[in-house]
Design a protein around this motif. Structure first.
Motif, PDB file in Angstrom:
ATOM      1  N   LYS A 189       0.813  -1.217   0.000  1.00 34.24           N
ATOM      2  CA  LYS A 189       0.000   0.000   0.000  1.00 34.24           C
ATOM      3  C   LYS A 189       0.848   1.269   0.000  1.00 34.24           C
ATOM      4  CE  LYS A 189      -3.913  -2.129   2.436  1.00 34.24           C
ATOM      5  NZ  LYS A 189      -4.760  -2.083   3.654  1.00 34.24           N
ATOM      6  N   GLY A 190       2.027   1.209   0.625  1.00 40.16           N
ATOM      7  CA  GLY A 190       2.855   2.393   0.676  1.00 40.16           C
ATOM      8  C   GLY A 190       3.757   2.447   1.896  1.00 40.16           C
ATOM      9  N   PHE A 191       4.243   3.656   2.197  1.00 37.48           N
ATOM     10  CA  PHE A 191       5.256   3.884   3.226  1.00 37.48           C
ATOM     11  C   PHE A 191       4.688   4.837   4.280  1.00 37.48           C
ATOM     12  CE2 PHE A 191       7.144   2.622  -0.686  1.00 37.48           C
ATOM     13  CZ  PHE A 191       8.210   1.814  -0.336  1.00 37.48           C
ATOM     14  N   THR A 192       4.768   4.439   5.549  1.00 38.57           N
ATOM     15  CA  THR A 192       4.069   5.151   6.619  1.00 38.57           C
ATOM     16  C   THR A 192       5.022   5.833   7.586  1.00 38.57           C
ATOM     17  OG1 THR A 192       2.220   3.580   6.500  1.00 38.57           O
ATOM     18  CG2 THR A 192       2.420   4.880   8.520  1.00 38.57           C
ATOM     19  N   PHE A 193       4.678   7.053   7.967  1.00 40.79           N
ATOM     20  CA  PHE A 193       5.375   7.774   9.031  1.00 40.79           C
ATOM     21  C   PHE A 193       4.332   8.506   9.862  1.00 40.79           C
ATOM     22  CE2 PHE A 193       5.002  10.788   5.568  1.00 40.79           C
ATOM     23  CZ  PHE A 193       4.729  11.995   6.176  1.00 40.79           C
ATOM     24  N   PHE A 194       4.736   8.984  11.047  1.00 38.58           N
ATOM     25  CA  PHE A 194       3.818   9.643  11.968  1.00 38.58           C
ATOM     26  C   PHE A 194       4.362  11.013  12.360  1.00 38.58           C
ATOM     27  CE2 PHE A 194       2.896   5.191  12.222  1.00 38.58           C
ATOM     28  CZ  PHE A 194       1.534   5.118  12.402  1.00 38.58           C
ATOM     29  N   THR A 195       3.435  11.950  12.584  1.00 35.31           N
ATOM     30  CA  THR A 195       3.851  13.305  12.927  1.00 35.31           C
ATOM     31  C   THR A 195       2.650  14.093  13.448  1.00 35.31           C
ATOM     32  OG1 THR A 195       5.077  15.234  12.114  1.00 35.31           O
ATOM     33  CG2 THR A 195       3.410  14.300  10.631  1.00 35.31           C
ATOM     34  N   ASN A 196       2.886  15.370  13.699  1.00 30.57           N
ATOM     35  CA  ASN A 196       1.834  16.291  14.114  1.00 30.57           C
ATOM     36  C   ASN A 196       1.146  16.844  12.862  1.00 30.57           C
ATOM     37  OD1 ASN A 196       0.483  18.757  14.950  1.00 30.57           O
ATOM     38  ND2 ASN A 196       1.664  18.657  16.852  1.00 30.57           N
ATOM     39  N   TYR A 197      -0.163  16.654  12.753  1.00 35.82           N
ATOM     40  CA  TYR A 197      -0.891  17.121  11.580  1.00 35.82           C
ATOM     41  C   TYR A 197      -0.878  18.645  11.459  1.00 35.82           C
ATOM     42  CZ  TYR A 197      -2.928  12.404  11.134  1.00 35.82           C
ATOM     43  OH  TYR A 197      -3.128  11.054  10.972  1.00 35.82           O
ATOM     44  N   GLU A 198      -0.632  19.340  12.584  1.00 36.04           N
ATOM     45  CA  GLU A 198      -0.631  20.795  12.561  1.00 36.04           C
ATOM     46  C   GLU A 198       0.767  21.377  12.407  1.00 36.04           C
ATOM     47  OE1 GLU A 198      -2.747  22.103  16.030  1.00 36.04           O
ATOM     48  OE2 GLU A 198      -4.650  21.212  15.364  1.00 36.04           O
ATOM     49  N   SER A 199       1.743  20.515  12.136  1.00 35.29           N
ATOM     50  CA  SER A 199       3.112  20.976  11.882  1.00 35.29           C
ATOM     51  C   SER A 199       3.198  21.625  10.505  1.00 35.29           C
ATOM     52  CB  SER A 199       4.076  19.786  11.953  1.00 35.29           C
ATOM     53  OG  SER A 199       3.781  18.868  10.904  1.00 35.29           O
ATOM     54  N   PHE A 200       4.372  22.184  10.201  1.00 33.24           N
ATOM     55  CA  PHE A 200       4.560  22.820   8.895  1.00 33.24           C
ATOM     56  C   PHE A 200       4.348  21.817   7.764  1.00 33.24           C
ATOM     57  CE2 PHE A 200       7.302  24.399   5.413  1.00 33.24           C
ATOM     58  CZ  PHE A 200       6.713  25.631   5.223  1.00 33.24           C
ATOM     59  N   LYS A 201       4.920  20.621   7.906  1.00 32.86           N
ATOM     60  CA  LYS A 201       4.735  19.614   6.864  1.00 32.86           C
ATOM     61  C   LYS A 201       3.295  19.153   6.786  1.00 32.86           C
ATOM     62  CE  LYS A 201       6.739  16.030   9.891  1.00 32.86           C
ATOM     63  NZ  LYS A 201       7.200  17.018  10.899  1.00 32.86           N
ATOM     64  N   GLY A 202       2.613  19.120   7.943  1.00 31.32           N
ATOM     65  CA  GLY A 202       1.206  18.746   7.943  1.00 31.32           C
ATOM     66  C   GLY A 202       0.359  19.726   7.151  1.00 31.32           C
ATOM     67  N   HIS A 203       0.639  21.013   7.303  1.00 39.04           N
ATOM     68  CA  HIS A 203      -0.089  22.033   6.545  1.00 39.04           C
ATOM     69  C   HIS A 203       0.222  21.924   5.046  1.00 39.04           C
ATOM     70  CE1 HIS A 203      -2.031  24.150   9.801  1.00 39.04           C
ATOM     71  NE2 HIS A 203      -0.884  24.242  10.468  1.00 39.04           N
ATOM     72  N   GLN A 204       1.500  21.665   4.716  1.00 32.18           N
ATOM     73  CA  GLN A 204       1.841  21.512   3.300  1.00 32.18           C
ATOM     74  C   GLN A 204       1.144  20.299   2.699  1.00 32.18           C
ATOM     75  OE1 GLN A 204       6.144  21.703   2.663  1.00 32.18           O
ATOM     76  NE2 GLN A 204       5.886  23.863   2.167  1.00 32.18           N
TER      77      GLN A 204
END
Length: 215
Positions: A73-88
């Motif tokens: 299915k793909g490649f998974t990582f975890f982070t804060n959805y409200e971070s800079f990358k989350g907004h991008q």
């Protein structure tokens, strides 16, 4: 070494080769093959990868994150959805991942579409994390400006006391993403900078096309 020119820093890659007849037909199987070899080589933080994202108007940004799972299915990582990358990723749900395993003279580049993983999957991974990491996820307003290190440490200690002896639930603003690949390139360093590059491109019939790229 201090006076050595940057232009003179070079390594002649000669450890391995990557030929079509030795490569897997499916790029996820090829990744799994290389992943196993990387694990057996005891590479430090083998799951560290560069995550490149871009804003809606195309301004790029990149940082190192950790791979936490991969499958067909793909490649998974975890982070804060409200971070800079989350907004991008919210504005432009496309990304590129890059692994560089210098010990094996290998690089893998994965380009694909990005989705948030289902909430139960994020819940499960969150609860598998060390307690300190869970408290850190609750504490940090990732990528936002904060007033000082002391402010962050004080908030962490406050939350540590608040959650002492209690289950720490995953906050809604924290969870996983899966990068569903459409292009995967495997790069093997070779002598004379004539590197091996095999690129897999996902076709409309959901099959992969493998091609050799010039180094």
């Amino acid at each position: 070494m201090a006076n050595k020119s940057i232009a003179d820093i070079r390594i002649n890659y000669a450890k391995k080769q990557l030929l079509e007849e030795d490569a897997e037909y499916d790029p996820i199987q090829q990744f799994s093959k290389w992943w196993k070899e990387a694990i057996e080589s005891e590479i430090l933080e083998v799951n560290a990868m560069t995550l490149a994202t871009a804003s809606a108007d195309g301004i790029p940004s990149a940082r190192i994150v950790l791979l936490k799972d991969f499958s067909e299915k793909g490649f998974t990582f975890f982070t804060n959805y409200e971070s800079f990358k989350g907004h991008q990723l919210a504005d432009n749900p496309r990304a590129c991942l890059v692994f560089f395993w210098k010990e094996l003279e290998r690089q893998i580049r994965i380009t694909g579409l990005v989705q948030q993983v289902p909430a139960p999957e994020s819940d499960s991974y969150f609860q598998s994390r060390p307690e300190g990491s869970r408290i850190g996820a609750v504490t940090s307003p990732q990528s936002h400006v904060i007033e000082s290190r002391k402010w962050l440490d004080d908030l962490y200690q406050k939350n540590a006391s608040l959650f002492a002896g209690k289950k720490i639930e995953r906050p809604d603003y924290w969870g996983g993403y899966i990068v569903r690949p459409v292009v995967i390139e495997f790069w093997q360093g070779r002598p004379g900078r004539l590197h091996d590059r095999l690129q897999y491109t996902l076709q409309e019939n959901n099959e992969w096309k493998m091609e050799r790229l010039a180094p």
